[in-house]
Design a protein around this motif. Structure first.
Motif, short mmCIF file in Angstrom:
data_model
loop_
_atom_site.label_atom_id
_atom_site.label_comp_id
_atom_site.label_asym_id
_atom_site.label_seq_id
_atom_site.Cartn_x
_atom_site.Cartn_y
_atom_site.Cartn_z
N SER A 509 8.82 66.14 45.83
CA SER A 509 8.69 67.29 46.72
C SER A 509 7.65 67.02 47.82
O SER A 509 6.71 66.24 47.65
CB SER A 509 8.29 68.53 45.91
OG SER A 509 7.05 68.30 45.24
N HIS A 510 7.85 67.71 48.98
CA HIS A 510 6.94 67.61 50.13
C HIS A 510 6.60 69.03 50.58
O HIS A 510 7.45 69.92 50.61
CB HIS A 510 7.60 66.86 51.28
CG HIS A 510 7.82 65.39 51.03
ND1 HIS A 510 8.51 64.90 49.94
CD2 HIS A 510 7.43 64.30 51.75
CE1 HIS A 510 8.54 63.58 50.00
NE2 HIS A 510 7.89 63.19 51.08
N TRP A 511 5.35 69.21 50.98
CA TRP A 511 4.87 70.52 51.41
C TRP A 511 5.42 70.93 52.78
O TRP A 511 5.63 70.09 53.65
CB TRP A 511 3.35 70.54 51.51
CG TRP A 511 2.58 70.68 50.23
CD1 TRP A 511 1.71 69.77 49.69
CD2 TRP A 511 2.57 71.81 49.36
NE1 TRP A 511 1.16 70.25 48.53
CE2 TRP A 511 1.68 71.51 48.30
CE3 TRP A 511 3.22 73.05 49.35
CZ2 TRP A 511 1.42 72.39 47.25
CZ3 TRP A 511 2.96 73.93 48.30
CH2 TRP A 511 2.08 73.60 47.28
N THR A 512 5.59 72.25 52.96
CA THR A 512 5.77 72.85 54.29
C THR A 512 4.60 73.81 54.52
O THR A 512 3.87 74.17 53.58
CB THR A 512 7.09 73.62 54.43
OG1 THR A 512 6.96 74.91 53.82
CG2 THR A 512 8.25 72.86 53.79
N SER A 513 4.43 74.26 55.75
CA SER A 513 3.34 75.19 56.08
C SER A 513 3.78 76.65 55.94
O SER A 513 3.04 77.55 56.35
CB SER A 513 2.87 74.93 57.51
OG SER A 513 3.89 75.26 58.44
N THR A 514 4.96 76.89 55.36
CA THR A 514 5.55 78.23 55.32
C THR A 514 5.29 78.90 53.98
O THR A 514 5.66 78.38 52.92
CB THR A 514 7.06 78.16 55.58
OG1 THR A 514 7.30 77.48 56.82
CG2 THR A 514 7.67 79.55 55.65
N THR A 515 4.67 80.06 54.04
CA THR A 515 4.42 80.86 52.83
C THR A 515 5.68 81.61 52.43
O THR A 515 6.44 82.07 53.28
CB THR A 515 3.27 81.85 53.09
OG1 THR A 515 2.07 81.11 53.32
CG2 THR A 515 3.06 82.79 51.90
N SER A 516 5.90 81.76 51.14
CA SER A 516 7.08 82.46 50.63
C SER A 516 6.96 83.96 50.83
O SER A 516 5.90 84.56 50.56
CB SER A 516 7.26 82.16 49.15
OG SER A 516 8.26 82.98 48.57
#
Length: 552
Positions: A509-516
């Motif tokens: 997995s890789h991070w995004t800057s988007t909060t759920s």
């Protein structure tokens, strides 16, 4: 004596009439009755001699009849009143046309039997098609039928289809049969089998094809790149999920999605748009895709009615009803409706909505039901049982059993394929996406070198991931959800990313800057094992980091 004289005169007259009759037959009869040219002219000469003995003063004795060995000079004058005779020639016998008894043969197919990596569509317009070329002109006045099957892990299952048969010319008139599937595109990452009924396949002479036609091949995903729009997330969060002002958290949680409005460009949907009698569409002005405002089973500007629940095999042909609507002029005047791909359906949710994940002003009466895609998980024995879908509650991209019967269909229309993916290696450790105008780090954080083989990966929690990208300077940041998802390329598997431009990528997995939107303590990640996505807790140290910036 008088009686003898009369008989003698009668005999001479009879002989003359007989010779005259033979002359007419000799001159004209060969043209009318070719077999008469076999009559030997010596017979006439013998009759002439008999007349001359009986009556030496006869005119026949003066001119005579040439025998078979005498040739008349071209310049000889004919007796007055006589017609010069042309030399008698034997006419050529009429040619005999042999009937065509040779059956036609199939000389080429597209796709090739047993082939792989077949694109879901080709040509202009781009459609899923089979092309069969025969050895000669074929009878185009016959009806044809074809059985189509899609493989699960164990066998090929029959699926509904209403193929269109079109004859065209390659080497001979009407020697090529084009079969267009009513799904409009072939399903991606799938194994297909086609069996054409050859009972009515015959050449223009009525000779039937003798060899059955059966094709089996595997498809890949379409190689196209979409313009990327913002997620519409406009609120900043920290790891605990509180909702402070973005400026307050900018030092500890910099350049997160909520602080970058309209990045890389503003999201632009419009709808519902009335495009026919009671028929509505919703248009994505960034990607160019046109969506049916309502799910299959619903109608009207408010999408009233109950959405139809289908398994994946049934869903493949569900949008064909839209193409046949309005006496085959198409729903909303469009005839290229189909099931959307995984890549296309991922652009639907704006990520600031939850339960349902779609914007209700653009897609009224949406529910949390999962939306099928045209994309299978893979062509291996495990992946053939699964197909990708959009979770209608959270917006998660996930795969589910194709036999699941609780999912719905939202049809999409696209006039043409988007631009193919296009990357440039800048030679400085960065890769440019030429279509999206983004510049990526070639290696994830912790790795370096032309093949990203130096060093070791450095997993991080969400807050540290934001800081590490920001520390690179010059606008580097952690990508938002839509940006990172654009790197997923399901032509490749584990990792699902182009290995030429992004070598040695971990399938994790890789991070995004988007909060759920579901839980602000979570942030979205993308798994490059297969391109799935879902939110995880921001304090997790498992995901990796790949930084991005706008192209200078």
């Amino acid at each position: 004596m008088r009686i003898t004289f009369i008989l003698h005169r009668f005999f001479k007259l009879f002989i003359r009439l007989l010779i005259f009759s033979f002359g007419l037959i000799s001159f004209y009869g060969c043209e009318i009755f070719p077999t008469l040219n076999k009559l030997h002219i010596d017979n006439l000469a013998e009759i002439n001699i008999a007349i001359c003995i009986a009556d030496p003063s006869s005119s026949f004795c003066e001119t005579g009849i040439p025998n078979s060995t005498t040739e008349t000079d071209e310049g000889t004058d004919s007796e007055e009143g006589e017609v010069p005779q042309e030399p008698i020639t034997n006419p050529e016998p009429p040619s005999v046309i042999e009937p065509d008894l040779t059956p036609p043969t199939l000389i080429s197919t597209y796709p090739l039997n047993g082939s792989s990596q077949v694109p879901p569509c080709d040509g202009n317009p781009c459609r899923g098609r089979i092309i069969l070329t025969f050895s000669e002109s074929m009878d185009t006045n016959k009806n044809h039928s074809m059985d189509i099957f899609v493989s699960d892990a164990g066998t090929f299952l029959p699926v509904s289809n209403n193929p269109e048969f079109v004859w065209t010319t390659t080497s001979f008139a009407n020697d090529t049969l084009n079969v267009f599937v009513s799904w409009y595109w072939f399903p991606e990452n799938s194994r297909l089998q086609f069996k054409l009924d050859i009972e009515n396949l015959m050449d223009s002479s009525g000779n039937k094809l003798l060899t059955p036609i059966e094709l089996t091949f595997a498809t890949t995903v379409s190689n196209q790149s979409f313009q990327i729009s913002d997620t519409d997330v406009s609120t900043c969060y920290n790891e605990s999920g509180s909702v402070p002002v973005c400026a307050v958290v900018s030092a500890s949680y910099p350049l997160q999605d909520g602080s970058l409005i309209g990045t890389p460009q503003n999201r632009s949907f419009e709808g519902p748009i009335l495009a026919g009698v009671g028929e509505h569409i919703t248009r994505d002005n960034v990607s160019g895709l046109v969506w049916a405002t309502c799910n299959i089973g619903q109608s009207g500007v408010g999408c009233s009615g109950i959405e139809e629940k289908l398994n994946w095999y049934q869903a493949l042909n569900a949008c064909h009803s839209y193409n046949m609507a309005n006496f085959e002029s198409g729903y909303a005047n469009r005839k290229n409706w189909r099931l959307p791909t995984k890549q296309e359906v991922a652009s639907l949710p704006p990520l600031n909505y939850f339960n349902p994940a779609l914007d209700p002003s653009l897609f009224p009466n949406s529910t949390s039901s999962n939306i099928w895609t045209l994309t299978g998980r893979g062509t291996d024995s495990f992946g053939l049982n699964f197909a990708w879908n959009l979770n209608g509650n959270t917006g998660i991209i996930q795969n589910s059993m194709k036999t699941s019967t609780s999912f719905i269909v939202r049809c999409v229309s696209s006039q043409a394929l988007n631009l193919a993916r296009s990357f440039t290696d800048n030679g400085d450790g960065t890769i440019t996406d030429n279509n999206a105008k983004l510049r990526w780090r070639k290696c994830v954080n912790g790795l370096s070198g032309s093949s990203c083989a130096t060093g070791s990966v450095m997993p991080s929690n969400w807050g540290n991931a934001l800081l590490e990208c920001e520390a690179l300077g010059s606008g580097w940041r952690l990508p938002n959800y839509h940006e990172l998802l654009s790197l997923v390329d399901n032509r490749f598997n584990a990792p699902s990313i182009d290995p030429i431009y992004f070598p040695n990528t971990s399938p994790s997995s890789h991070w995004t800057s988007t909060t759920s939107a579901d839980n602000s303590k979570n942030a979205w990640i993308v798994l490059f094992s297969n391109g799935a996505s879902n939110p995880v807790t921001k304090t997790s140290f498992a995901p990796l980091i790949r930084c991005v910036r706008n192209e200078p």
